[in-house]
Write a protein that holds these residues in place. Structure first.
Motif, PDB file in Angstrom:
ATOM      1  N   ALA A 178       0.841  -1.204   0.000  1.00 20.79           N
ATOM      2  CA  ALA A 178       0.000   0.000   0.000  1.00 20.79           C
ATOM      3  C   ALA A 178       0.872   1.249   0.000  1.00 20.79           C
ATOM      4  N   PHE A 179       1.938   1.237   0.775  1.00 21.16           N
ATOM      5  CA  PHE A 179       2.849   2.386   0.818  1.00 21.16           C
ATOM      6  C   PHE A 179       3.526   2.596  -0.530  1.00 21.16           C
ATOM      7  N   VAL A 180       4.044   1.524  -1.143  1.00 22.29           N
ATOM      8  CA  VAL A 180       4.773   1.649  -2.411  1.00 22.29           C
ATOM      9  C   VAL A 180       3.850   2.151  -3.516  1.00 22.29           C
ATOM     10  N   ALA A 181       2.626   1.638  -3.569  1.00 22.92           N
ATOM     11  CA  ALA A 181       1.675   2.097  -4.587  1.00 22.92           C
ATOM     12  C   ALA A 181       1.363   3.578  -4.404  1.00 22.92           C
ATOM     13  N   THR A 182       1.187   4.008  -3.169  1.00 25.56           N
ATOM     14  CA  THR A 182       0.878   5.413  -2.905  1.00 25.56           C
ATOM     15  C   THR A 182       2.084   6.294  -3.205  1.00 25.56           C
ATOM     16  N   GLY A 185       4.264   5.716  -5.433  1.00 26.01           N
ATOM     17  CA  GLY A 185       4.434   5.767  -6.886  1.00 26.01           C
ATOM     18  C   GLY A 185       3.471   6.710  -7.569  1.00 26.01           C
ATOM     19  N   THR A 186       2.272   6.888  -6.995  1.00 27.27           N
ATOM     20  CA  THR A 186       1.259   7.755  -7.618  1.00 27.27           C
ATOM     21  C   THR A 186       1.111   9.094  -6.923  1.00 27.27           C
ATOM     22  N   ALA A 190      -5.330   3.340  -4.686  1.00 29.09           N
ATOM     23  CA  ALA A 190      -6.379   2.390  -4.301  1.00 29.09           C
ATOM     24  C   ALA A 190      -6.895   1.640  -5.522  1.00 29.09           C
ATOM     25  N   GLU A 191      -7.077   2.373  -6.619  1.00 27.71           N
ATOM     26  CA  GLU A 191      -7.532   1.730  -7.855  1.00 27.71           C
ATOM     27  C   GLU A 191      -6.506   0.714  -8.344  1.00 27.71           C
ATOM     28  N   GLU A 192      -5.215   1.064  -8.256  1.00 24.60           N
ATOM     29  CA  GLU A 192      -4.153   0.155  -8.689  1.00 24.60           C
ATOM     30  C   GLU A 192      -4.172  -1.137  -7.884  1.00 24.60           C
ATOM     31  N   LEU A 193      -4.500  -1.029  -6.581  1.00 25.64           N
ATOM     32  CA  LEU A 193      -4.504  -2.200  -5.701  1.00 25.64           C
ATOM     33  C   LEU A 193      -5.874  -2.867  -5.619  1.00 25.64           C
ATOM     34  N   ASN A 194      -6.848  -2.328  -6.392  1.00 29.43           N
ATOM     35  CA  ASN A 194      -8.196  -2.894  -6.406  1.00 29.43           C
ATOM     36  C   ASN A 194      -8.802  -2.924  -4.999  1.00 29.43           C
ATOM     37  N   THR A 195      -8.686  -1.807  -4.305  1.00 27.33           N
ATOM     38  CA  THR A 195      -9.254  -1.684  -2.972  1.00 27.33           C
ATOM     39  C   THR A 195      -9.900  -0.310  -2.846  1.00 27.33           C
ATOM     40  N   GLY A 219      10.175   3.060  -9.692  1.00 20.65           N
ATOM     41  CA  GLY A 219       9.894   1.646  -9.534  1.00 20.65           C
ATOM     42  C   GLY A 219       8.679   1.183 -10.312  1.00 20.65           C
ATOM     43  N   ASP A 220       8.205   1.995 -11.282  1.00 23.75           N
ATOM     44  CA  ASP A 220       7.034   1.624 -12.066  1.00 23.75           C
ATOM     45  C   ASP A 220       7.370   0.623 -13.166  1.00 23.75           C
ATOM     46  N   THR A 221       8.639   0.463 -13.476  1.00 22.35           N
ATOM     47  CA  THR A 221       9.073  -0.529 -14.460  1.00 22.35           C
ATOM     48  C   THR A 221      10.438  -1.053 -14.032  1.00 22.35           C
ATOM     49  N   ASP A 222      10.840  -2.183 -14.596  1.00 23.36           N
ATOM     50  CA  ASP A 222      12.098  -2.825 -14.199  1.00 23.36           C
ATOM     51  C   ASP A 222      13.251  -2.484 -15.132  1.00 23.36           C
ATOM     52  N   LEU A 223      12.954  -2.384 -16.435  1.00 25.66           N
ATOM     53  CA  LEU A 223      13.975  -2.128 -17.447  1.00 25.66           C
ATOM     54  C   LEU A 223      13.457  -1.110 -18.444  1.00 25.66           C
ATOM     55  N   GLY A 224      14.379  -0.352 -19.018  1.00 22.69           N
ATOM     56  CA  GLY A 224      14.069   0.489 -20.155  1.00 22.69           C
ATOM     57  C   GLY A 224      14.916   0.052 -21.333  1.00 22.69           C
ATOM     58  N   PHE A 225      14.380   0.198 -22.543  1.00 23.70           N
ATOM     59  CA  PHE A 225      15.133  -0.157 -23.733  1.00 23.70           C
ATOM     60  C   PHE A 225      14.900   0.897 -24.804  1.00 23.70           C
ATOM     61  N   GLY A 226      15.983   1.487 -25.289  1.00 25.99           N
ATOM     62  CA  GLY A 226      15.931   2.499 -26.323  1.00 25.99           C
ATOM     63  C   GLY A 226      17.290   3.171 -26.415  1.00 25.99           C
TER      64      GLY A 226
END
Length: 316
Positions: A10-14, A16-17, A24-29, A135-142
């Motif tokens: 819950a902390f990490v999602a909050t 991040g946004t 809450a929407e991301e965690l379906n709660t 922390g929204d993605t693990d890798l970038g490529f470009g």
């Protein structure tokens, strides 16, 4: 203290946004349930993780806690995977979409086999860099290039492919009959850019290096839009990675560039403080694909790379 990963999630999602509703929407709660989890975690830790005046932002304690919280979640995922036999998903954001970055990723995926990929589109390198840091993605490529004000601090990159670029122009262009062209041959032509030039680091450096002063840019409206302009402008051209597919119906000419041959540098990027558990495996897969396909050939007397790409050659 036993750390409840549901509270940490819950902390990490909050974090991040920075928005309780979206988290809450991301965690379906519900937002109420999310707020209670954050409050419970703050109570257990004895610190305020967020400042809540005029919106929300991380407190100093929250900033310190966030990297370790993400690592705790990753460790939990690895523990579950070890029992269930399902490996972790690799989230990878790509950019430079007109140049089809997934061509290269797909070839590395074939080498890696059963890795579970979750590809996503990134707007450009600055936006993917921010996603990596959050922390929204693990890798970038470009194509990776230095960002101002240290906005890429904490990120690591690995060069995985150097791709020759061709010039693409209309059959009515005066140079359309050539078998090969030098970049300097294009000085009297108009460089058509697929987006705003300040977002296209490679094209800007290419034009500066070879003194191509006539440039036309604008919003990225897709490949068909760019092709239409090139088809109707007998002075226009663009450059394209040699293996990137052009639609069959374009009617354009694609001509190799020589003396020197410009190279487009494709790289992987990640946040060093939060390495994905499969990162070393992924790097080996890209290395193996590059070795068999000769992706990293570079001869200074033959090829041209922007100065900012040269340091990448030392770490391959």
């Amino acid at each position: 203290m036993d750390l409840d990963l549901a509270l940490v999630r819950a902390f990490v999602a909050t974090a991040g946004t920075l928005h309780f509703g979206r988290a809450a929407e991301e965690l379906n709660t519900s937002q109420q349930a999310l707020s209670k989890r954050i409050a419970r975690l703050e109570e257990l830790l004895g610190v305020r993780l967020f400042e809540r005046q005029g919106g929300i932002r991380l407190s100093e304690a929250g900033e310190r806690f966030l990297p370790a919280a993400r690592e705790a979640l990753a460790a939990g995922e690895r523990a579950v995977a070890a029992v269930t036999g399902t490996g972790p998903v690799v989230r990878i954001d790509t950019w430079g979409h007109l140049y089809a970055p997934m061509r290269t990723v797909a070839e590395a995926v074939q080498v890696l086999g059963a890795v579970r990929w979750e590809p996503g589109p990134g707007r450009d390198w600055p936006s993917v860099a921010q996603a990596l840091l959050r922390g929204d993605t693990d890798l970038g490529f470009g194509r990776v290039h230095p960002l101002p004000d240290g906005r890429d601090a904490g990120l690591t990159q690995r060069l995985v492919r150097l791709e020759p670029v061709d010039v693409v122009l209309s059959p009515s262009h005066p140079l359309a009959g050539a078998d090969a062209l030098r970049p300097s041959d294009l000085r009297d032509s108009i460089l058509w850019c697929p987006a705003e030039l300040n977002r296209l680091d490679f094209l800007r450096r290419f034009a500066d290096e070879f003194r191509i002063t006539r440039r036309h840019d604008g919003p990225n409206l897709g490949l068909d839009h760019l092709v239409q302009h090139l088809r109707t402008d007998p002075e226009g051209f663009t450059v394209f990675p040699a293996d990137a597919p052009l639609p069959d119906h374009t009617g354009l000419r694609s001509i190799p560039l020589v003396e020197p041959t410009p190279l487009y540098a494709w790289s992987l990027a990640w946040r060093e403080s939060s390495r994905h558990p499969l990162l070393d495996t992924l790097l080996r897969g890209f290395t193996e694909a590059g070795r068999t396909r000769r992706w990293l050939e570079y001869k200074p007397q033959r090829d041209w790379l922007p100065d900012t790409d040269h340091p990448k050659l030392a770490v391959r």
